[in-house]
Design a protein around this motif. Structure first.
Motif, mmCIF file in Angstrom:
data_model
loop_
_atom_site.group_PDB
_atom_site.id
_atom_site.type_symbol
_atom_site.label_atom_id
_atom_site.label_comp_id
_atom_site.label_asym_id
_atom_site.label_seq_id
_atom_site.Cartn_x
_atom_site.Cartn_y
_atom_site.Cartn_z
ATOM 1 N N PRO A 124 0.664 -1.142 -0.314
ATOM 2 C CA PRO A 124 0.006 -0.266 -0.109
ATOM 3 C C PRO A 124 0.565 1.628 0.014
ATOM 4 C CG PRO A 124 -1.042 -0.668 1.573
ATOM 5 C CD PRO A 124 -0.111 -2.574 1.082
ATOM 6 N N LEU A 125 2.196 1.163 0.312
ATOM 7 C CA LEU A 125 3.101 2.596 0.514
ATOM 8 C C LEU A 125 3.563 2.110 -1.135
ATOM 9 C CD1 LEU A 125 4.620 4.751 2.371
ATOM 10 C CD2 LEU A 125 5.890 2.849 3.010
ATOM 11 N N PHE A 126 3.899 1.546 -1.185
ATOM 12 C CA PHE A 126 4.329 1.462 -2.931
ATOM 13 C C PHE A 126 3.505 2.323 -4.239
ATOM 14 C CE2 PHE A 126 7.944 -0.471 -1.039
ATOM 15 C CZ PHE A 126 8.862 -0.058 -1.415
ATOM 16 N N ASP A 127 2.477 1.619 -3.623
ATOM 17 C CA ASP A 127 1.425 1.997 -4.634
ATOM 18 C C ASP A 127 0.963 3.468 -4.417
ATOM 19 O OD1 ASP A 127 0.133 -0.628 -5.153
ATOM 20 O OD2 ASP A 127 -1.127 -0.776 -4.102
ATOM 21 N N VAL A 128 1.338 4.790 -3.315
ATOM 22 C CA VAL A 128 1.222 5.551 -3.197
ATOM 23 C C VAL A 128 2.453 6.326 -3.250
ATOM 24 C CG1 VAL A 128 -1.110 5.605 -2.219
ATOM 25 C CG2 VAL A 128 0.705 5.661 -1.190
ATOM 26 N N ARG A 129 3.503 5.907 -3.269
ATOM 27 C CA ARG A 129 4.731 6.694 -3.359
ATOM 28 C C ARG A 129 4.572 7.406 -3.997
ATOM 29 N NH1 ARG A 129 9.365 4.223 -6.757
ATOM 30 N NH2 ARG A 129 8.157 2.994 -8.527
ATOM 31 N N HIS A 130 4.548 7.801 -4.909
ATOM 32 C CA HIS A 130 4.245 9.572 -6.003
ATOM 33 C C HIS A 130 3.725 10.347 -5.356
ATOM 34 C CE1 HIS A 130 7.237 7.172 -9.153
ATOM 35 N NE2 HIS A 130 6.362 6.574 -8.861
ATOM 36 N N GLN A 131 2.771 10.037 -4.710
ATOM 37 C CA GLN A 131 1.805 10.829 -3.941
ATOM 38 C C GLN A 131 2.166 11.796 -3.393
ATOM 39 O OE1 GLN A 131 -0.223 7.835 -5.279
ATOM 40 N NE2 GLN A 131 0.141 8.809 -7.169
ATOM 41 N N ARG A 143 9.219 3.429 9.211
ATOM 42 C CA ARG A 143 8.158 3.144 10.380
ATOM 43 C C ARG A 143 7.948 1.148 10.654
ATOM 44 N NH1 ARG A 143 2.549 2.668 11.515
ATOM 45 N NH2 ARG A 143 1.754 2.382 9.810
ATOM 46 N N ARG A 144 7.128 0.828 8.276
ATOM 47 C CA ARG A 144 6.778 -0.299 8.412
ATOM 48 C C ARG A 144 7.762 -1.693 7.951
ATOM 49 N NH1 ARG A 144 1.734 0.034 4.509
ATOM 50 N NH2 ARG A 144 1.149 2.475 5.052
ATOM 51 N N PHE A 146 11.181 -1.077 9.966
ATOM 52 C CA PHE A 146 12.065 -1.108 11.153
ATOM 53 C C PHE A 146 12.933 -1.771 10.245
ATOM 54 C CE2 PHE A 146 8.414 -0.888 14.188
ATOM 55 C CZ PHE A 146 7.580 -1.107 13.365
ATOM 56 N N SER A 147 13.835 -0.987 8.925
ATOM 57 C CA SER A 147 15.274 -1.861 8.747
ATOM 58 C C SER A 147 16.178 -0.723 8.571
ATOM 59 C CB SER A 147 14.878 -2.505 7.247
ATOM 60 O OG SER A 147 14.363 -1.146 5.956
ATOM 61 N N ALA A 148 16.240 -0.263 8.919
ATOM 62 C CA ALA A 148 16.960 1.568 8.795
ATOM 63 C C ALA A 148 16.868 3.240 9.755
ATOM 64 C CB ALA A 148 16.783 1.554 7.552
ATOM 65 N N HIS A 149 17.273 3.816 10.269
ATOM 66 C CA HIS A 149 16.912 4.596 10.806
ATOM 67 C C HIS A 149 16.777 5.830 9.654
ATOM 68 C CE1 HIS A 149 16.851 2.475 14.312
ATOM 69 N NE2 HIS A 149 17.834 2.444 14.226
ATOM 70 N N ALA A 150 15.679 7.061 10.009
ATOM 71 C CA ALA A 150 15.485 7.798 9.219
ATOM 72 C C ALA A 150 16.859 8.997 9.565
ATOM 73 C CB ALA A 150 14.629 8.324 9.359
ATOM 74 N N GLN A 151 17.464 9.238 8.181
ATOM 75 C CA GLN A 151 18.709 10.900 8.722
ATOM 76 C C GLN A 151 17.376 11.732 8.878
ATOM 77 O OE1 GLN A 151 21.692 10.583 5.903
ATOM 78 N NE2 GLN A 151 20.290 9.222 5.169
ATOM 79 N N ASP A 152 18.605 13.350 10.028
ATOM 80 C CA ASP A 152 18.078 13.877 9.565
ATOM 81 C C ASP A 152 17.309 14.676 8.371
ATOM 82 O OD1 ASP A 152 17.642 17.227 10.253
ATOM 83 O OD2 ASP A 152 19.507 17.375 11.377
ATOM 84 N N PRO A 153 15.923 15.045 8.475
ATOM 85 C CA PRO A 153 16.116 15.433 7.451
ATOM 86 C C PRO A 153 16.077 17.206 7.090
ATOM 87 C CG PRO A 153 14.063 15.774 8.654
ATOM 88 C CD PRO A 153 15.267 14.868 9.199
ATOM 89 N N GLY A 154 17.029 18.125 7.482
ATOM 90 C CA GLY A 154 17.495 19.332 7.443
ATOM 91 C C GLY A 154 18.590 19.206 6.164
#
Length: 244
Positions: A124-131, A143-144, A146-154
């Motif tokens: 479901p996430l990949f289905d809407v990835r371009h939106q 979140r889904r 659990f395979s990595a940690h997000a980086q600082d988005p700044g």
């Protein structure tokens, strides 16, 4: 002195030599090439992933090196394992061995329970990835999965990383086949049933499976690095003996 080639294929995060910090030293004994997959360029905008383009990049790295030698060992992580396997199916004569680290080869195990559950969660996430925006997709992916940690988005680097992640095609869509006759090692971190399921499938087709602690990046551990180096050295030794 002639050095055998070893081609390193990164996953969906860092790329080039940055994706293989523990393996840099292998350049002392091998002709080590640290690839950048399609769309991974620090000086260019991220691009949609392309399985075929990635396989061509791997095959290009295994081509004649100008000294009359062609082929080498391929070490690939996560999504990079897709390109490595595709290249080996197309030109098994060029691939001396395959080392697949936590391979995201989900199209091989699509009917097995852990893979089916992962796809049901992620599709479901990949289905809407371009939106979605890049940061929104990355947060939800992490979140889904659990395979990595997000980086600082700044930072610009983290923004590009988030976009590349969003532009990766779902791995269960990859056109994969089993690689005949190529010595194969699968290295997993022993942390996630999905990757252990894929490793088990590949083991049943003839691959060697080893586990080293380290989560999704067991190649960064001392034991994982040792396993990779030992496997390539053993295969090289056997192939040299057979050629003598």
């Amino acid at each position: 002195m002639f050095k055998q080639r070893v081609v390193f294929v990164h996953g969906a995060g860092s790329f080039g030599s940055a994706a293989w910090p523990k393996q840099h030293g292998m350049a002392l004994a091998y002709d080590a090439l640290f690839l950048r997959r399609h769309g991974f360029d620090a000086s260019a905008e991220p691009l949609e992933s392309d399985f075929q383009a990635d396989a061509r990049i791997v095959l290009g790295a295994l081509a004649d090196d100008g000294r009359g030698a062609a082929g080498g060992h391929v070490v690939a992580h996560s999504h990079g394992a897709i390109a490595a396997m595709m290249a080996a199916v197309e030109r098994p004569d060029l691939v001396h061995s395959l080392t697949l680290v936590e391979p995201a080869c989900l199209s091989l195990t699509a009917e097995l329970p852990a893979t089916a559950a992962h796809r049901a969660l992620m599709q479901p996430l990949f289905d809407v990835r371009h939106q979605l925006g890049d940061d929104d997709f990355e947060r939800e992916f992490v979140r889904r999965a659990f395979s990595a940690h997000a980086q600082d988005p700044g930072t610009a680097e983290s923004r590009d990383s988030a976009r590349r992640l969003r532009l990766q095609a779902p791995p269960w869509d990859a056109p994969l086949e089993i690689v005949p006759g190529v010595p194969t090692l699968v290295l997993t971190g022993g942390w996630e049933p999905l990757y252990e399921e894929i490793a088990g499938y590949l083991r049943e087709t003839g691959a060697l499976h080893r586990v080293a602690a380290g989560g999704h990046r067991p190649q960064d551990s001392v034991e994982g690095d040792r396993i990779i180096r030992s496997f390539i050295a053993d295969v090289s030794r056997r192939q040299h003996q057979q050629a003598s």
